[in-house]
Design a protein around this motif. Structure first.
Motif, PDB file in Angstrom:
ATOM      1  N   PRO A  16       0.924  -1.087   0.075  1.00  0.00           N
ATOM      2  CA  PRO A  16       0.052  -0.052  -0.031  1.00  0.00           C
ATOM      3  C   PRO A  16       0.929   1.219  -0.057  1.00  0.00           C
ATOM      4  O   PRO A  16       0.433   2.381  -0.536  1.00  0.00           O
ATOM      5  CB  PRO A  16      -0.745  -0.064   1.258  1.00  0.00           C
ATOM      6  N   ALA A  17       1.944   1.169   0.281  1.00  0.00           N
ATOM      7  CA  ALA A  17       2.909   2.357   0.615  1.00  0.00           C
ATOM      8  C   ALA A  17       3.529   2.829  -0.625  1.00  0.00           C
ATOM      9  O   ALA A  17       3.957   3.809  -1.148  1.00  0.00           O
ATOM     10  CB  ALA A  17       4.082   1.994   1.564  1.00  0.00           C
ATOM     11  N   PHE A  21       4.546   6.335  -1.742  1.00  0.00           N
ATOM     12  CA  PHE A  21       6.001   6.715  -1.987  1.00  0.00           C
ATOM     13  C   PHE A  21       6.358   7.419  -3.316  1.00  0.00           C
ATOM     14  O   PHE A  21       6.941   8.237  -3.646  1.00  0.00           O
ATOM     15  CB  PHE A  21       6.922   5.648  -1.635  1.00  0.00           C
ATOM     16  N   SER A  22       5.371   6.778  -4.204  1.00  0.00           N
ATOM     17  CA  SER A  22       5.403   7.252  -5.743  1.00  0.00           C
ATOM     18  C   SER A  22       4.937   8.606  -5.768  1.00  0.00           C
ATOM     19  O   SER A  22       4.948   9.153  -6.936  1.00  0.00           O
ATOM     20  CB  SER A  22       4.935   6.250  -6.598  1.00  0.00           C
ATOM     21  N   GLY A  23       4.066   9.057  -4.972  1.00  0.00           N
ATOM     22  CA  GLY A  23       3.210  10.135  -5.054  1.00  0.00           C
ATOM     23  C   GLY A  23       2.095  10.085  -5.922  1.00  0.00           C
ATOM     24  O   GLY A  23       1.203  10.861  -6.181  1.00  0.00           O
ATOM     25  N   ARG A  24       1.943   8.652  -6.518  1.00  0.00           N
ATOM     26  CA  ARG A  24       0.597   8.598  -7.337  1.00  0.00           C
ATOM     27  C   ARG A  24      -0.682   8.190  -6.493  1.00  0.00           C
ATOM     28  O   ARG A  24      -0.555   7.583  -5.463  1.00  0.00           O
ATOM     29  CB  ARG A  24       0.892   7.448  -8.085  1.00  0.00           C
ATOM     30  N   ALA A  25      -1.858   8.555  -6.788  1.00  0.00           N
ATOM     31  CA  ALA A  25      -3.056   8.124  -6.510  1.00  0.00           C
ATOM     32  C   ALA A  25      -3.297   6.528  -6.518  1.00  0.00           C
ATOM     33  O   ALA A  25      -2.693   6.032  -7.622  1.00  0.00           O
ATOM     34  CB  ALA A  25      -4.290   8.933  -6.905  1.00  0.00           C
ATOM     35  N   GLY A  26      -3.851   6.064  -5.625  1.00  0.00           N
ATOM     36  CA  GLY A  26      -4.025   4.564  -5.751  1.00  0.00           C
ATOM     37  C   GLY A  26      -5.323   4.194  -6.583  1.00  0.00           C
ATOM     38  O   GLY A  26      -5.512   2.964  -6.895  1.00  0.00           O
ATOM     39  N   PHE A 130      -8.613   5.463  -2.591  1.00  0.00           N
ATOM     40  CA  PHE A 130      -9.324   4.209  -3.158  1.00  0.00           C
ATOM     41  C   PHE A 130      -8.518   3.720  -4.302  1.00  0.00           C
ATOM     42  O   PHE A 130      -7.719   4.054  -5.014  1.00  0.00           O
ATOM     43  CB  PHE A 130     -10.925   4.543  -3.625  1.00  0.00           C
ATOM     44  N   THR A 131      -8.533   2.307  -4.395  1.00  0.00           N
ATOM     45  CA  THR A 131      -8.293   1.481  -5.465  1.00  0.00           C
ATOM     46  C   THR A 131      -9.371   1.581  -6.617  1.00  0.00           C
ATOM     47  O   THR A 131      -8.768   1.873  -7.765  1.00  0.00           O
ATOM     48  CB  THR A 131      -8.106   0.021  -4.901  1.00  0.00           C
ATOM     49  N   GLN A 143     -22.024   8.319  -1.506  1.00  0.00           N
ATOM     50  CA  GLN A 143     -21.307   7.690  -0.859  1.00  0.00           C
ATOM     51  C   GLN A 143     -20.393   7.145  -1.599  1.00  0.00           C
ATOM     52  O   GLN A 143     -20.517   6.676  -2.857  1.00  0.00           O
ATOM     53  CB  GLN A 143     -22.212   6.575  -0.044  1.00  0.00           C
ATOM     54  N   VAL A 144     -18.914   6.833  -1.005  1.00  0.00           N
ATOM     55  CA  VAL A 144     -18.053   6.250  -1.893  1.00  0.00           C
ATOM     56  C   VAL A 144     -17.563   5.043  -1.104  1.00  0.00           C
ATOM     57  O   VAL A 144     -17.226   5.020   0.175  1.00  0.00           O
ATOM     58  CB  VAL A 144     -16.811   7.028  -2.024  1.00  0.00           C
ATOM     59  N   ILE A 145     -17.437   3.712  -1.713  1.00  0.00           N
ATOM     60  CA  ILE A 145     -17.054   2.524  -1.171  1.00  0.00           C
ATOM     61  C   ILE A 145     -16.098   1.917  -1.923  1.00  0.00           C
ATOM     62  O   ILE A 145     -15.881   1.937  -3.015  1.00  0.00           O
ATOM     63  CB  ILE A 145     -18.394   1.476  -1.309  1.00  0.00           C
ATOM     64  N   GLU A 146     -14.906   1.401  -1.206  1.00  0.00           N
ATOM     65  CA  GLU A 146     -13.909   0.703  -1.640  1.00  0.00           C
ATOM     66  C   GLU A 146     -14.555  -0.768  -2.489  1.00  0.00           C
ATOM     67  O   GLU A 146     -15.064  -1.648  -1.495  1.00  0.00           O
ATOM     68  CB  GLU A 146     -12.568   0.302  -0.646  1.00  0.00           C
ATOM     69  N   THR A 147     -14.014  -0.901  -3.630  1.00  0.00           N
ATOM     70  CA  THR A 147     -14.480  -2.258  -4.104  1.00  0.00           C
ATOM     71  C   THR A 147     -13.241  -3.020  -4.841  1.00  0.00           C
ATOM     72  O   THR A 147     -13.448  -3.990  -5.043  1.00  0.00           O
ATOM     73  CB  THR A 147     -15.456  -2.203  -5.365  1.00  0.00           C
ATOM     74  N   GLY A 148     -12.063  -2.392  -4.625  1.00  0.00           N
ATOM     75  CA  GLY A 148     -10.920  -2.985  -5.213  1.00  0.00           C
ATOM     76  C   GLY A 148     -10.663  -4.232  -4.151  1.00  0.00           C
ATOM     77  O   GLY A 148     -10.948  -4.461  -2.939  1.00  0.00           O
ATOM     78  N   THR A 149      -9.868  -5.271  -4.788  1.00  0.00           N
ATOM     79  CA  THR A 149      -9.522  -6.341  -3.881  1.00  0.00           C
ATOM     80  C   THR A 149      -8.329  -6.189  -2.869  1.00  0.00           C
ATOM     81  O   THR A 149      -7.419  -5.586  -3.512  1.00  0.00           O
ATOM     82  CB  THR A 149      -9.095  -7.479  -4.730  1.00  0.00           C
ATOM     83  N   SER A 150      -8.558  -6.208  -1.891  1.00  0.00           N
ATOM     84  CA  SER A 150      -7.271  -6.009  -0.923  1.00  0.00           C
ATOM     85  C   SER A 150      -6.157  -6.929  -1.152  1.00  0.00           C
ATOM     86  O   SER A 150      -6.193  -8.141  -1.546  1.00  0.00           O
ATOM     87  CB  SER A 150      -7.788  -6.077   0.468  1.00  0.00           C
ATOM     88  N   LEU A 151      -5.146  -6.483  -0.560  1.00  0.00           N
ATOM     89  CA  LEU A 151      -3.834  -7.297  -0.746  1.00  0.00           C
ATOM     90  C   LEU A 151      -3.894  -8.563  -0.104  1.00  0.00           C
ATOM     91  O   LEU A 151      -3.775  -9.800  -0.354  1.00  0.00           O
ATOM     92  CB  LEU A 151      -2.660  -6.560  -0.240  1.00  0.00           C
ATOM     93  N   PHE A 152      -4.593  -8.390   1.482  1.00  0.00           N
ATOM     94  CA  PHE A 152      -4.934  -9.634   2.255  1.00  0.00           C
ATOM     95  C   PHE A 152      -5.496 -10.552   1.214  1.00  0.00           C
ATOM     96  O   PHE A 152      -5.101 -11.784   1.393  1.00  0.00           O
ATOM     97  CB  PHE A 152      -5.717  -9.102   3.378  1.00  0.00           C
TER      98      PHE A 152
END
Length: 158
Positions: A16-17, A21-26, A130-131, A143-152
């Protein structure tokens, strides 16, 4: 065995970092769900603003009416520093998951402007963390909800 868990934690904490560190939005894509009676049963204009220089954030309007009123001038002035994805969606409709392409993936920040009738829903929404945000247009708010697949989930997928 302990080394395996240590390696896993290093991976979990570092991925996630990467965008930090790249300064890019996710943000890698988006999805829009317009509930029945969304925006007081009115079609909604939604602009997804992809910003390539973070300094530009301070120069953008702090409400949707000003954004939509001045969008053409803003786009002309900052044409190389941002891209705008414009959507119009009626109540009860869906825009399925759409991936960002090319330069859009390199955005440093991503804002949403919606032409909501309710004044409380007229502020821009920063979805940079958000991803794959699911943007849910409700009768009087967004409302904004995260739908991206988590790394976990990806690591422990069976």
């Amino acid at each position: 065995m302990m080394g395996k868990y240590l390696l896993l934690w290093i991976m979990v904490l570092s991925v996630p970092a990467c965008s930090v560190f790249s300064g890019r939005a996710g943000v890698n894509g988006y999805e829009v769900v317009s509930q029945p009676k969304a925006n007081q049963d009115t079609a909604t204009a939604l602009d997804i603003v992809l910003i390539y220089r973070k300094e530009l954030l301070a120069q953008l309007p702090d409400n949707a009416p000003q954004w939509f009123l001045n969008r053409a001038v803003i786009e002309g002035k900052f044409d190389t520093q941002m891209d705008v994805v414009s959507i119009e969606i009626p109540p009860g409709d869906l825009i399925p998951r759409t991936k960002l392409k090319g330069k859009q993936k390199k955005a440093k920040a991503v804002l949403l402007y919606a032409n909501y009738l309710n004044v409380a829903a007229q502020q821009p929404i920063n979805v940079s963390a958000f991803t794959i945000p699911q943007i849910v247009l409700q009768p009087d708010k967004i409302q904004v909800i995260e739908t991206g697949t988590s790394l976990f989930r990806r690591l422990f997928k069976k």
